[in-house]
Write an enzyme that holds these catalytic residues in place. Sequence first.
Site, short mmCIF file in Angstrom:
data_model
loop_
_atom_site.label_atom_id
_atom_site.label_comp_id
_atom_site.label_asym_id
_atom_site.label_seq_id
_atom_site.Cartn_x
_atom_site.Cartn_y
_atom_site.Cartn_z
CD GLU A 15 -1.87 0.97 2.70
OE1 GLU A 15 -3.45 0.99 3.31
OE2 GLU A 15 -1.89 2.26 3.78
CE1 TYR A 47 -11.26 8.58 -2.76
CE2 TYR A 47 -12.75 9.11 -0.79
CZ TYR A 47 -12.48 8.93 -2.41
OH TYR A 47 -13.20 9.45 -3.06
NE ARG A 105 -17.15 3.83 8.51
CZ ARG A 105 -17.22 3.98 10.13
NH1 ARG A 105 -18.33 2.73 11.10
NH2 ARG A 105 -16.73 3.91 10.72
CG HIS A 150 -14.60 -1.39 12.59
ND1 HIS A 150 -15.30 -0.74 13.34
CD2 HIS A 150 -13.94 -1.24 11.78
CE1 HIS A 150 -15.00 0.54 12.63
NE2 HIS A 150 -14.45 0.67 11.49
CE LYS A 166 -16.69 -4.72 5.53
NZ LYS A 166 -15.93 -4.45 5.18
CD GLN A 177 -5.98 -1.68 10.97
OE1 GLN A 177 -5.45 -1.37 10.03
NE2 GLN A 177 -7.26 -1.00 10.99
CD GLN A 213 6.21 3.18 11.94
OE1 GLN A 213 6.74 2.81 11.58
NE2 GLN A 213 5.21 1.83 10.89
P1 FAD Z 1 -17.65 -1.32 7.25
O1 FAD Z 1 -17.63 -2.40 6.42
O2 FAD Z 1 -18.68 -0.25 7.01
O3 FAD Z 1 -17.91 -1.20 9.18
C1 FAD Z 1 -18.13 -0.31 9.45
C2 FAD Z 1 -18.59 -0.77 11.40
O4 FAD Z 1 -19.84 -1.11 11.12
C3 FAD Z 1 -17.76 -2.50 11.88
O5 FAD Z 1 -18.73 -2.11 13.03
C4 FAD Z 1 -18.72 -3.42 11.02
O6 FAD Z 1 -18.53 -4.25 12.00
C5 FAD Z 1 -20.11 -2.54 10.79
N1 FAD Z 1 -21.01 -2.98 10.00
C6 FAD Z 1 -20.81 -3.39 8.62
N2 FAD Z 1 -21.28 -3.36 7.64
C7 FAD Z 1 -22.75 -3.40 8.63
C8 FAD Z 1 -23.92 -3.01 8.61
N3 FAD Z 1 -24.55 -3.17 7.16
N4 FAD Z 1 -24.76 -2.72 9.27
C9 FAD Z 1 -24.28 -2.58 10.56
N5 FAD Z 1 -23.37 -2.25 11.14
C10 FAD Z 1 -22.25 -2.94 9.87
N6 FAD Z 1 -9.43 4.85 5.45
C11 FAD Z 1 -10.01 5.62 4.50
O7 FAD Z 1 -10.44 6.43 5.02
N7 FAD Z 1 -9.14 5.67 2.92
C12 FAD Z 1 -8.15 5.31 3.02
O8 FAD Z 1 -7.77 4.51 2.16
C13 FAD Z 1 -8.57 3.31 3.95
N8 FAD Z 1 -7.98 2.06 3.45
C14 FAD Z 1 -7.43 0.92 4.36
C15 FAD Z 1 -7.53 -0.46 4.46
C16 FAD Z 1 -7.08 -1.40 4.75
C17 FAD Z 1 -6.86 -2.55 4.09
C18 FAD Z 1 -8.77 -1.28 6.42
C19 FAD Z 1 -8.13 -2.26 7.08
C20 FAD Z 1 -8.53 0.11 6.40
C21 FAD Z 1 -8.89 1.02 5.39
N9 FAD Z 1 -9.31 2.49 6.44
C22 FAD Z 1 -9.33 3.27 5.29
C23 FAD Z 1 -9.76 2.12 7.09
C24 FAD Z 1 -11.38 2.05 7.22
O9 FAD Z 1 -11.89 2.79 6.63
C25 FAD Z 1 -11.86 2.26 9.04
O10 FAD Z 1 -11.62 1.22 9.14
C26 FAD Z 1 -13.67 2.96 9.18
O11 FAD Z 1 -13.65 2.41 10.24
C27 FAD Z 1 -14.25 1.03 8.91
O12 FAD Z 1 -14.26 0.92 7.03
P2 FAD Z 1 -15.28 -0.73 6.90
O13 FAD Z 1 -14.43 -0.42 5.15
O14 FAD Z 1 -14.28 -2.10 7.31
O15 FAD Z 1 -16.69 -0.31 7.00
#
Ligand code: FAD
Length: 285
Positions: A15, A47, A105, A150, A166, A177, A213
């Site tokens: 990354e 992003y 998200r 999470h 998903k 993560q 870090q």
């Molecule tokens: P989700 O999948 O939506 O999950 C978030 C929370 O909601 C979790 O507790 C989950 O259990 C819950 N949840 C999921 N789906 C539902 C549903 N349908 N109904 C109710 N609850 C639900 N952030 C950035 O801003 N830019 C980046 O480029 C970036 N890159 C990342 C890359 C990786 C590999 C990882 C692991 C994280 C990255 N993040 C990034 C951080 C990420 O945006 C955060 O961790 C954010 O808080 C959650 O994103 P998610 O896509 O896992 O969310």
Amino acid sequence: MIKEKYNKKTIFSCEVFPPKRNDDIYDIFKTLDEIKLLNPDFISVTYGAGGSNSKKTATIAAYIQNICEIEALAHVTAVGLDENSLTELLSELKRKQVQNVLALRGDKPRTMTEEEFEGRYYKHASDLIKVIKEKSDDMYIAAACYPEIHPESKSREDDIRYLKLKADYGVDSFITQMFFDNDILYRFLEDIRSAGINVPVHAGIMPITKVNQLGTSVSLSGSSVPKKLSNLIAKYSEDPEGMKKAGTEYAIDQVTDLIAHGVEGIHIYSMNKSDVTSEIYKAAF
Ligand code: FAD
């Protein structure tokens, strides 16, 4: 497409993130030219929270895809997007030949109020995945997963249930993560496989090469820190070179053990450091 790479034993990827200053874009191109020499299977580009820097994400992804000729995986976050802006973003990526996205998200950006965040158009990564799949069935879609769940999840069961959603919406792979204890990943893999989630999982490895870090990384991710790693940080608190070497070796040990356990992919959070990424790759692969 990244999908075509899955005949390999272990996929190697890393990354990078866009620089804050526009002038520094050439530094990231230089880093990418160095990483290209390792011939990774893909390189992902983060992003900015709420879509800040999204133009740079697309520019850097295009450089990876078309100049480095490595598969680019562009991160996309739901926060800040609605149907029109998502369509526009996907079209821009396609115009730039970028066919792979990591659908997230995102977190609340500092510039957004709690109300604005709660009122976002796409609530979860799963909503984004469903729409991307409907709009662009030919795109490769990755998503995030959390071996230590999470931080907002009420329970492990809930977290895995939403992860399954998903997968059911058509995600091609998950990237984890960061985690610093491989046993945490092995337990997680057992749990998700028995929940019927069978898509490939890329293990996200963050080399800790600076004393300060870990604090930032851990507070953002909620990852737990094994005693062995916290001891290293205490030992090298006044020795930056020693910390860089010890942190790189810690990551090499993690990756070597993960490959021996047959993980499908290793994804290095490179922090835009080609030398550390290269050292890990050469020692462990
Ligand atoms: P989700 O999948 O939506 O999950 C978030 C929370 O909601 C979790 O507790 C989950 O259990 C819950 N949840 C999921 N789906 C539902 C549903 N349908 N109904 C109710 N609850 C639900 N952030 C950035 O801003 N830019 C980046 O480029 C970036 N890159 C990342 C890359 C990786 C590999 C990882 C692991 C994280 C990255 N993040 C990034 C951080 C990420 O945006 C955060 O961790 C954010 O808080 C959650 O994103 P998610 O896509 O896992 O969310």
